[in-house]
Design an enzyme around this catalytic site. Sequence first.
Site, PDB file in Angstrom:
ATOM      1  CD  GLU A 116      -2.529  -1.409   2.635  1.00 35.38           C
ATOM      2  OE1 GLU A 116      -3.636  -1.944   2.668  1.00 35.38           O
ATOM      3  OE2 GLU A 116      -1.917  -1.075   3.682  1.00 35.38           O
ATOM      4  CG  MET A 152      -7.675  -6.625   9.647  1.00 37.11           C
ATOM      5  SD  MET A 152      -6.560  -8.015   9.322  1.00 37.11           S
ATOM      6  CE  MET A 152      -6.097  -8.491  10.969  1.00 37.11           C
ATOM      7  CG  ASP A 179     -10.784  -9.145   0.431  1.00 37.31           C
ATOM      8  OD1 ASP A 179      -9.751  -8.529   0.661  1.00 37.31           O
ATOM      9  OD2 ASP A 179     -11.696  -9.226   1.257  1.00 37.31           O
TER      10      ASP A 179
HETATM   11  N1  SAH Z   1      -0.950 -11.129   3.793  1.00 33.93           N
HETATM   12  C1  SAH Z   1      -0.635 -10.433   5.014  1.00 33.93           C
HETATM   13  C2  SAH Z   1      -1.854 -10.249   5.900  1.00 33.93           C
HETATM   14  C3  SAH Z   1      -2.848  -9.335   5.306  1.00 33.93           C
HETATM   15  S1  SAH Z   1      -4.154  -9.082   6.419  1.00 33.93           S
HETATM   16  C4  SAH Z   1       0.403 -11.216   5.790  1.00 33.93           C
HETATM   17  O1  SAH Z   1       0.504 -12.417   5.593  1.00 33.93           O
HETATM   18  O2  SAH Z   1       1.105 -10.600   6.584  1.00 33.93           O
HETATM   19  C5  SAH Z   1      -5.198  -8.040   5.458  1.00 33.93           C
HETATM   20  C6  SAH Z   1      -4.852  -6.584   5.366  1.00 33.93           C
HETATM   21  O3  SAH Z   1      -5.651  -5.968   4.382  1.00 33.93           O
HETATM   22  C7  SAH Z   1      -5.116  -5.782   6.633  1.00 33.93           C
HETATM   23  O4  SAH Z   1      -4.184  -4.737   6.740  1.00 33.93           O
HETATM   24  C8  SAH Z   1      -6.555  -5.261   6.448  1.00 33.93           C
HETATM   25  O5  SAH Z   1      -6.686  -3.925   6.850  1.00 33.93           O
HETATM   26  C9  SAH Z   1      -6.836  -5.367   4.946  1.00 33.93           C
HETATM   27  N2  SAH Z   1      -7.945  -6.261   4.508  1.00 33.93           N
HETATM   28  C10 SAH Z   1      -8.246  -6.488   3.210  1.00 33.93           C
HETATM   29  N3  SAH Z   1      -9.248  -7.374   3.107  1.00 33.93           N
HETATM   30  C11 SAH Z   1      -9.633  -7.708   4.357  1.00 33.93           C
HETATM   31  C12 SAH Z   1     -10.604  -8.604   4.889  1.00 33.93           C
HETATM   32  N4  SAH Z   1     -11.359  -9.346   4.093  1.00 33.93           N
HETATM   33  N5  SAH Z   1     -10.706  -8.714   6.234  1.00 33.93           N
HETATM   34  C13 SAH Z   1      -9.920  -7.982   7.046  1.00 33.93           C
HETATM   35  N6  SAH Z   1      -8.953  -7.136   6.598  1.00 33.93           N
HETATM   36  C14 SAH Z   1      -8.796  -6.992   5.262  1.00 33.93           C
END
Ligand code: SAH
Length: 232
Positions: A11, A174, A198
């Site tokens: 981002e 989050m 998503d």
């Molecule tokens: N792939 C990363 C984790 C990503 S968590 C890792 O392995 O470290 C998802 C991130 O995108 C968070 O920062 C949240 O703010 C956002 N996000 C996007 N889609 C989301 C969803 N369906 N539920 C919760 N957070 C989501």
Amino acid sequence: MIGIICAMKEELEEILIFTKDKTEETYGNFKFVKGNIFGTKCVLCLCGVGKVNAAICTQSLIIKYNPDFIINVGVAGGIAPSVKIGDIAVASGVIQHDYDISSFQNRKKGEIPGIDLVEIKTTKWITDKIIVCSSSISPVNTHTGIILSGDQFICSPQKLTELRNEFGGIACEMEAGSIGQVCYINKKEFGIIRSISDHADNSSNIDFDKFIKTSSRNAATILSNFIKSYQD
Ligand code: SAH
């Protein structure tokens, strides 16, 4: 100076592309990048995923740089049925959906004791300006409403329906809820720009990986338009 917070490097990278005269500073656990975006001084930082990381980072940013206001930029899962991947979600307010002391009769789900609020409203002039900037870009669809935050990646139709019924809301992620709480407590103006990566359903983890880059770019583009129009 504008403070800009992203949770993930994908981002932030899209914003760093158009940030000039960059210098780095470390404060506490965070690396801050100072620079200028279309002539406006900004300080950018990567907070990491989740509400605690976001809260520590927001408070550090305020103590160290005291920005005029804070914008949180990133991706999110769509909650409202009309919210599609690539669309922009602009928060009118934020709720921490996993904050729950409702076993006490006088407390609602999501209510934060101390400030006694479920929803923390974003700053109106910032939100209005973001909406104008986002709506002026076709074919991007812009949605305005509540963004729901929790320390959970939402990846199930059941949970999605539960959130929709419980709080409404256009998108889930989050960090925004805790950034909003820290800004509220510090009386700091703030706004939230999220692009949908998503649908928070069974395939949200797959979609997330597929769309993180393009959705991060969409959100960064709206931020750049916001900063351009902020100078006018
Ligand atoms: N792939 C990363 C984790 C990503 S968590 C890792 O392995 O470290 C998802 C991130 O995108 C968070 O920062 C949240 O703010 C956002 N996000 C996007 N889609 C989301 C969803 N369906 N539920 C919760 N957070 C989501």
